[in-house]
Design a protein around this motif. Structure first.
Motif, short mmCIF file in Angstrom:
data_model
loop_
_atom_site.label_atom_id
_atom_site.label_comp_id
_atom_site.label_asym_id
_atom_site.label_seq_id
_atom_site.Cartn_x
_atom_site.Cartn_y
_atom_site.Cartn_z
N PHE A 157 45.20 86.19 44.73
CA PHE A 157 44.14 86.86 43.99
C PHE A 157 43.72 86.06 42.76
N THR A 158 42.47 86.26 42.34
CA THR A 158 42.03 85.67 41.07
C THR A 158 42.86 86.29 39.95
N GLY A 159 42.94 85.61 38.84
CA GLY A 159 43.67 86.14 37.70
C GLY A 159 43.15 87.50 37.27
N GLN A 160 41.83 87.67 37.29
CA GLN A 160 41.21 88.93 36.87
C GLN A 160 41.65 90.09 37.77
N LEU A 161 41.60 89.89 39.08
CA LEU A 161 41.99 90.95 40.00
C LEU A 161 43.50 91.19 39.95
N ALA A 162 44.28 90.14 39.89
CA ALA A 162 45.75 90.30 39.82
C ALA A 162 46.14 91.08 38.57
N ASP A 163 45.55 90.75 37.42
CA ASP A 163 45.86 91.47 36.18
C ASP A 163 45.50 92.94 36.29
N ALA A 164 44.33 93.23 36.86
CA ALA A 164 43.89 94.61 37.01
C ALA A 164 44.81 95.38 37.95
N ARG A 215 36.51 83.70 45.77
CA ARG A 215 35.89 82.79 44.79
C ARG A 215 36.86 81.65 44.54
N PRO A 216 36.32 80.48 44.24
CA PRO A 216 37.22 79.38 43.91
C PRO A 216 37.80 79.58 42.50
N GLU A 217 39.09 79.36 42.38
CA GLU A 217 39.77 79.42 41.08
C GLU A 217 40.82 78.31 41.10
N ASN A 218 40.76 77.43 40.13
CA ASN A 218 41.67 76.28 40.09
C ASN A 218 41.60 75.48 41.39
N ARG A 219 40.41 75.29 41.89
CA ARG A 219 40.12 74.51 43.09
C ARG A 219 40.77 75.06 44.36
N GLN A 220 41.04 76.37 44.38
CA GLN A 220 41.62 77.05 45.54
C GLN A 220 40.84 78.35 45.76
N TRP A 221 40.75 78.80 47.00
CA TRP A 221 40.17 80.11 47.26
C TRP A 221 41.12 81.18 46.78
N ARG A 222 40.57 82.22 46.18
CA ARG A 222 41.34 83.39 45.74
C ARG A 222 40.50 84.63 46.03
N ILE A 223 41.15 85.75 46.26
CA ILE A 223 40.45 87.01 46.49
C ILE A 223 40.04 87.56 45.13
N ALA A 224 38.73 87.73 44.95
CA ALA A 224 38.19 88.22 43.69
C ALA A 224 37.89 89.72 43.75
N LYS A 260 29.63 99.09 46.57
CA LYS A 260 29.91 100.40 45.96
C LYS A 260 31.40 100.72 46.00
N SER A 261 32.13 100.12 46.92
CA SER A 261 33.56 100.40 47.06
C SER A 261 34.43 99.31 46.42
N SER A 262 33.89 98.58 45.48
CA SER A 262 34.58 97.46 44.84
C SER A 262 35.94 97.87 44.25
N LEU A 263 37.00 97.25 44.73
CA LEU A 263 38.34 97.50 44.17
C LEU A 263 38.40 97.05 42.72
N LEU A 264 37.86 95.88 42.43
CA LEU A 264 37.90 95.37 41.05
C LEU A 264 37.20 96.33 40.10
N GLY A 305 41.98 101.43 27.37
CA GLY A 305 40.93 100.91 26.49
C GLY A 305 40.53 99.51 26.92
N SER A 306 39.38 99.06 26.51
CA SER A 306 38.81 97.79 26.97
C SER A 306 39.63 96.58 26.55
N ARG A 307 40.46 96.66 25.53
CA ARG A 307 41.20 95.49 25.06
C ARG A 307 42.23 94.99 26.07
N ARG A 308 42.72 95.86 27.02
CA ARG A 308 43.76 95.44 27.96
C ARG A 308 43.24 95.12 29.36
N THR A 309 41.94 95.34 29.62
CA THR A 309 41.45 95.17 30.98
C THR A 309 40.73 93.85 31.20
N ARG A 310 40.64 93.00 30.22
CA ARG A 310 39.97 91.71 30.39
C ARG A 310 40.90 90.60 30.00
N ARG A 311 40.72 89.47 30.65
CA ARG A 311 41.52 88.28 30.34
C ARG A 311 41.02 87.60 29.13
#
Length: 151
Positions: free
Chosen positions: A42-49, A111-120, A129-133, A145-151
């Motif tokens: 997973f992308t860092g954003q999706l993994a963190d979420a 999406r490419p992340e660090n030159r590798q495919w990752r699930i975004a 409409k059914s976006s997991l992210l 709160g918004s401070r913990r949901t973004r990288r």
């Protein structure tokens, strides 16, 4: 080998192979969704979420293992049906079946992340409409709160 390459001509390089590897990982044994071996897909954003959602004591947005789209992968089969370029990434349609009854499709946005495919993102019913992210970000923002949901 020539036949399989011709069958996938026009697909982004490595996207199908990446997704097939992710599915094989999820369907082999019982993967731990919090492990680095699992999160590497997973992308860092999706993994963190996902990790933030999983930090709750109760089930919230994620109710099943997201790669196999299931709670029990015994007898489950997953097959990459189609790979297509969308925006800045790739959409991979995966068809799941088990026994003769259960059928389900999901769209994985790569999406490419660090030159590798990752699930975004994952679209459970095949639409944005059914976006997991998006669901995770909304839920996590409400809880933390918004401070913990973004990288």
């Amino acid at each position: 080998m020539t036949l399989s390459m011709a069958a996938h001509a026009g697909e982004p390089s490595g996207a199908r192979f990446f997704m097939q590897g992710a599915l094989a990982f999820a369907l082999h044994g019982d993967p731990d969704p919090r492990s680095p071996a699992y999160l590497r897909f997973f992308t860092g954003q999706l993994a963190d979420a996902m990790l933030l959602d999983g930090s709750r004591s109760e089930i919230d947005v994620i109710e099943a293992e997201v790669l196999c789209q299931c709670q029990d992968n015994e007898g489950l089969k997953a097959q990459v049906q189609r790979v297509a370029v969308v925006g800045g990434g790739v959409a991979v349609r995966v068809h799941y079946s088990a026994g003769g009854d259960w059928r389900h499709d999901a769209i994985f946005i790569l999406r490419p992340e660090n030159r590798q495919w990752r699930i975004a993102d994952i679209w459970d019913d095949g639409t944005a409409k059914s976006s997991l992210l998006r669901a995770l970000e909304i839920s996590n923002r409400e809880r933390f709160g918004s401070r913990r949901t973004r990288r």
